[in-house]
Enzyme design. Sequence first.
Site, PDB file in Angstrom:
ATOM      1  N   GLU A  93      -1.307  -8.286   6.784  1.00  0.00           N
ATOM      2  CA  GLU A  93      -0.677  -8.517   8.040  1.00  0.00           C
ATOM      3  C   GLU A  93      -1.727  -8.376   8.807  1.00  0.00           C
ATOM      4  OE1 GLU A  93      -0.011  -5.926   6.095  1.00  0.00           O
ATOM      5  OE2 GLU A  93      -0.294  -4.239   7.146  1.00  0.00           O
ATOM      6  N   CYS A 138       1.004  -1.340  -0.083  1.00  0.00           N
ATOM      7  CA  CYS A 138       0.093   0.095   0.041  1.00  0.00           C
ATOM      8  C   CYS A 138       0.896   1.318   0.145  1.00  0.00           C
ATOM      9  CB  CYS A 138      -0.874  -0.027   1.097  1.00  0.00           C
ATOM     10  SG  CYS A 138      -2.391   0.812   0.951  1.00  0.00           S
ATOM     11  N   HIS A 163      -3.320  -5.150   2.317  1.00  0.00           N
ATOM     12  CA  HIS A 163      -2.572  -5.459   3.672  1.00  0.00           C
ATOM     13  C   HIS A 163      -2.892  -6.864   4.121  1.00  0.00           C
ATOM     14  CE1 HIS A 163      -1.672  -1.203   5.597  1.00  0.00           C
ATOM     15  NE2 HIS A 163      -2.416  -0.992   4.328  1.00  0.00           N
TER      16      HIS A 163
END
Length: 185
Positions: free
Chosen positions: A164, A77, A162
Amino acid sequence: MKIGVLALQGAIKLHQAHLEALGAKYIEVTGEKHLKEIDGLILPGGESSVMLKLVDIVGLGTELKAFAKSKPVWGICAGAILMARSVSCPIQPSYNVIDISIQRNAYGRQLESTEQIIDGYYVSFIRAPRILMVGKNVSVMKNLNNDPIWVESGNLMVTTFHPEINNATPSPWHIHFAKKCKGGS
Ligand code: GLN
């Protein structure tokens, strides 16, 4: 294996569980000495304009570009925005390490942020950028609604989402990136 996360701003710490789950050591990168000890670097999501200023303040810009020429780097990102060749909406400087053009905040504001299932795994698009153009040496690994969301060029990897934030560790992308860091793909 040691994998660093640029630790100036953004979604940093969440990578630790993913990296440790695959047996890598997690290093927070705040200076040149950390770059010397790692096998790969994650440029995390966050706010690219702020990250650019902080990189300048700690004087790491030249070292980051040099690192990307020799070792794996994964931009997520805002990290993808830092790696791009050109950035729009608004135009801002970038490190030009991968041949993509990218448009910031292309899907709207925070309220338009979404979760999507990619390859069976929940990922988050948070004020995500859109990859507008990929150069001939860049491979599109995954599209969503005709937009590339995961691209690669050699050791360099970009995701506009994302992974994570999902606490099912390690994410498929952490596993994939770790293989590059081991020299595997
Ligand atoms: N919108 C941010 C930027 O332009 C990126 C958002 C993110 O990293 N989740 O830098």
